[in-house]
Design a protein around this motif. Structure first.
Motif, short mmCIF file in Angstrom:
data_model
loop_
_atom_site.label_atom_id
_atom_site.label_comp_id
_atom_site.label_asym_id
_atom_site.label_seq_id
_atom_site.Cartn_x
_atom_site.Cartn_y
_atom_site.Cartn_z
N ARG A 266 4.99 -2.54 -7.82
CA ARG A 266 4.63 -1.46 -6.89
C ARG A 266 3.91 -2.02 -5.65
NH1 ARG A 266 2.64 -0.16 -11.96
NH2 ARG A 266 3.59 1.62 -13.04
N ASN A 268 0.80 -1.64 -2.84
CA ASN A 268 -0.56 -1.14 -2.88
C ASN A 268 -1.10 -1.06 -1.45
OD1 ASN A 268 -2.40 -3.65 -2.27
ND2 ASN A 268 -0.88 -4.38 -3.78
N SER A 270 -3.91 -2.23 -0.11
CA SER A 270 -4.90 -3.21 0.32
C SER A 270 -4.44 -3.89 1.61
CB SER A 270 -5.10 -4.24 -0.78
OG SER A 270 -5.63 -3.63 -1.94
N ASN A 275 -3.51 -7.75 -0.61
CA ASN A 275 -2.31 -7.06 -1.08
C ASN A 275 -1.46 -7.91 -2.02
OD1 ASN A 275 0.67 -6.33 -0.87
ND2 ASN A 275 -0.26 -4.51 0.02
N ARG A 278 -3.31 -8.55 -5.42
CA ARG A 278 -3.31 -7.38 -6.30
C ARG A 278 -1.93 -7.15 -6.91
NH1 ARG A 278 -5.46 -1.88 -4.02
NH2 ARG A 278 -4.67 -1.32 -6.10
N ARG A 279 -0.91 -7.38 -6.10
CA ARG A 279 0.45 -7.14 -6.58
C ARG A 279 0.79 -8.09 -7.73
NH1 ARG A 279 5.49 -6.11 -2.45
NH2 ARG A 279 7.07 -5.57 -4.04
N ASP A 282 -1.29 -7.22 -10.85
CA ASP A 282 -0.73 -6.05 -11.52
C ASP A 282 0.45 -6.44 -12.39
OD1 ASP A 282 -0.25 -3.32 -12.14
OD2 ASP A 282 1.26 -3.23 -10.58
#
Length: 701
Positions: A266, A268, A270, A275, A278-279, A282
């Motif tokens: 997905r 996000n 940020s 970004n 986080r990706r 996740d």
């Protein structure tokens, strides 16, 4: 209707145990009958489920032993059996492909409707828990607007390269798509509706015996509900990738339906630096979650709930819950679903180029063969090479097979195939009339010693009795070097080396083959049976598999854990040299009453074998050493769990010596076949590698 639903299994082959185990775990169903033309097969599977065995569908129907049946026979028999059972008042589940055409599928559906009974297609992966989660998320809009889907079935299909070539799926190119296509197409139909097939092509053709070409892959483009769908089907030696990928405006979901995992990528909100971190985090957490979930499930169930088993359990629950409670049929496993999937398959076949669908006509026979040699197990790897070598030497051959379709369509003048049961002494004796030499290459892969005594030892002695009754001049029996204790690197093995006195701790194959040899040599000593024993080594060459389990434990085409450190010379031998040795054993009078270890010249270790694959073919296989003590300990734990927790019977207690023998630590001396038979296995290392690897088509392309 009684509760739970009483189910009969028609067909006792490999897939039947998956159905039976899943039904056993389904509260609304129970296995009460098993039907197979082979009485031992029917009885063996029926015993596992406390069911009644039958050898005819008519007898099963007349008995009233079940309310529903699962049709698990070869696909060309599905339509007739399904309609017969529906007309008799039984619900049916039909394994995929449910039929060989849309017309046959429609006939089953119409018969079910007329009889007021339910027809279920066996699209078991639609019952997988991770797929159910994917479908629910799609319907909830979690992935946004989905524009594209890729559905892949990439799994090696060894029979395309190493046989058996008599399987239904190899009889015509379209059969491969009918066999492999239902699962991918069922996903697409269930997610998006009927398919509009836009394009289809066949890829990576390979020649079966007789230069009959078959594709090893398909690429199909389709559209459904505004979604563009690409199907990739690959059967060459490749990393296992059986997946469904959905690309939507809010996320990309990937279902690995071979592993029962679902991961979503997905976006996000940020900034540009955080970004991507986080990706990836996740993604990492999702992979960890899926892996831990599956590990917990399989550990708690003692490996009874692996992904494949889970798919069958999900299917059975979706079918028999509604059936037992008089509820509407689940659309995933409905007649409508079966028809829609088959309609798409036929449309894809129609889009394939005509040359991709051609079946080469077998050579026209100009005379009836007059066989003087018989090969039992002639459709296997060694049997095919031996049969062709016999023909090259001017002999006609009778091949005993389960069916009439053998891998010799180019030799109709010289080879005939006879479908004779190895449990029928009279039929065996009749088939041996006029035969001078019988080569018995048959083997039984049993899971209990009792089964091995019946289907391996009993069969080998029955063949010997038939040879005596028919006046056969020579019986050549193939044992195995696996029967030796090969755990000591300081002990050289010759034909004078005895098998261990106590074989109860050895694997069933090694133990059974040793007992076969003992029985046959007793018949030689007591009654003059003209028998000769051959023990081939690790046989390699054209027609043999890449994933050879005589070398190590394979984890797909790209990784293998070899038995032991892999530094000792292995007893490799070329397939052509084995065929030559067997031929000489059948012809030389000096071979009667003797045994011969058909092992090539010492050349390669396990590691140097894989180095040679990389050097010649450019394919690096991940090779790991296998600690034999750890293998043994893990096997011992599994044995304890199966015996005491799962209460399984007929298990073989593992032994460390058996695991050590798998590494082939003891070197072999091949002087006897060279001295007695004049056998000369390949001695040039470069030529050996060329024939064992370069010319062997190990990867299929």
């Amino acid at each position: 209707m009684p509760h739970p639903i009483r189910v009969g299994l028609i067909g006792a082959g490999y897939i039947a145990s998956w159905h039976g185990d899943a039904l056993k775990a389904t509260p609304d169903a129970q296995v009460t009958a098993v039907c197979d033309l082979s009485e031992p097969a029917a009885e063996g599977l029926a015993m596992a489920y406390g069911a009644v065995p039958f050898t005819s569908v008519e007898a099963l129907i007349t008995s009233g032993a079940c309310d529903a049946v699962h049709i698990l026979t070869p696909p060309h028999l599905h339509a007739g059996l399904a309609q017969q059972c529906l007309k008799a008042g039984l619900h049916v589940l039909v394994e995929k492909p449910v039929a060989v055409s849309l017309g046959e599928t429609r006939a089953i559906a119409e018969t079910a409707e007329a009889a007021g009974k339910r027809f279920h297609p066996g699209h078991n992966f639609l019952g997988l828990p991770s797929y159910v989660r994917m479908k629910e998320a799609l319907q909830a809009g979690t992935y946004g607007r989905v524009s594209q889907a890729e559905i892949t079935w990439a799994l090696p299909l060894a029979p395309l390269r190493s046989g058996p070539f008599s399987l239904w799926l190899l009889r015509a190119p379209k059969n491969l798509l009918l066999e492999l296509g239902p699962h991918p197409f069922a996903f697409a139909v269930d997610l998006f509706g009927p398919l509009d097939i836009l394009h289809a092509e066949a890829t990576k053709p390979i020649a079966l015996p007789g230069d009959d070409m078959r594709p090893q892959g398909f690429r199909i483009l389709a559209r459904a509900g505004g979604v563009e769908i690409t199907f990739h089907l690959s059967m060459v030696e490749t990393v296992d990738d059986r997946s469904v990928t959905l690309r939507g405006s809010s996320g990309r979901a990937r279902l690995d339906y071979a592993a029962d995992t679902l991961v979503v990528d997905r976006e996000n909100a940020s900034d540009l630096i955080v970004n991507p971190l986080r990706r990836q985090l996740d993604q990492s957490w999702q992979h960890l979650r899926e892996g831990l979930r599956n590990a917990v499930i399989q550990t708690a169930s003692l490996n009874q709930k692996g992904p494949y088993a889970q798919s069958f359990r999900g299917m059975m629950a979706a079918i028999y819950g509604p059936l037992a409670n008089n509820q509407p049929q689940d659309s995933r496993f409905s007649a409508e679903s079966a028809l829609t999937v088959m309609e798409a398959l036929e449309a894809a076949i129609a889009k394939l180029p005509s040359e991709a669908l051609e079946v080469k006509a077998p050579a026209v026979a100009t005379r009836k063969p007059k066989p003087t040699a018989m090969v039992i197990g002639g459709t296997g790897f060694i049997g095919r090479a031996l049969t062709r070598r016999l023909v090259a030497e001017g002999q006609d051959v009778r091949v005993l097979s389960r069916g009439r379709n053998g891998p010799f369509p180019d030799l109709p003048d010289r080879v005939e195939t006879a479908p004779v049961s190895l449990h029928d002494l009279d039929a065996l004796t009749d088939a041996m009339q006029g035969i001078d030499t019988v080569y018995n290459l048959a083997r039984a892969l049993e899971t209990t010693w009792a089964g091995a005594l019946v289907n391996d030892v009993g069969v080998s002695t029955r063949i010997a009795m038939a040879c005596e009754a028919a006046g056969v001049k020579r019986l050549v029996y193939t044992g195995t070097i696996a029967s030796y204790d090969m755990s000591d690197p300081h002990v050289q093995i010759t034909e004078e080396t005895r098998f261990p006195e106590d074989m109860t701790g050895r694997n069933l194959y090694a133990r059974s083959k040793a007992e076969c040899e003992r029985q046959l040599m007793n018949l030689h000593a007591e009654r003059g049976l003209p028998v000769t024993i051959a023990r081939p080594g690790i046989v390699v060459g054209h027609g043999g598999p890449l994933q050879h389990w005589g070398i190590g434990r394979w984890h797909g085409a790209g990784a293998v854990r070899i038995w032991g450190p892999g530094q000792n010379i292995l007893p490799f031998v070329l397939i052509d040299d084995v065929a030559d040795g067997l031929l000489r054993m059948g012809a030389d009078p000096a071979a009667i009453g003797q045994s011969f270890n058909l092992v090539g010249e010492p050349m390669l270790t396990a590691r140097s074998y894989f180095d040679a694959i990389e050097d010649t073919l450019g394919a690096r296989i991940r090779v790991s050493s296998g600690n034999l003590s750890v293998f043994y300990a893990a096997d011992a734990v599994k044995y304890g769990l199966k015996k005491y927790a799962l209460r399984k019977k007929g298990l073989v207690r593992p032994s460390l010596a058996d695991w050590q023998s798998r590494a082939h630590f003891s070197p072999f001396v091949n002087d006897r076949p060279k001295a007695v038979l004049g056998w000369q296995p390949e001695a040039d290392r470069g030529r050996f590698i060329a024939r064992a690897i370069t010319e062997a088509n190990l990867f299929g392309f």
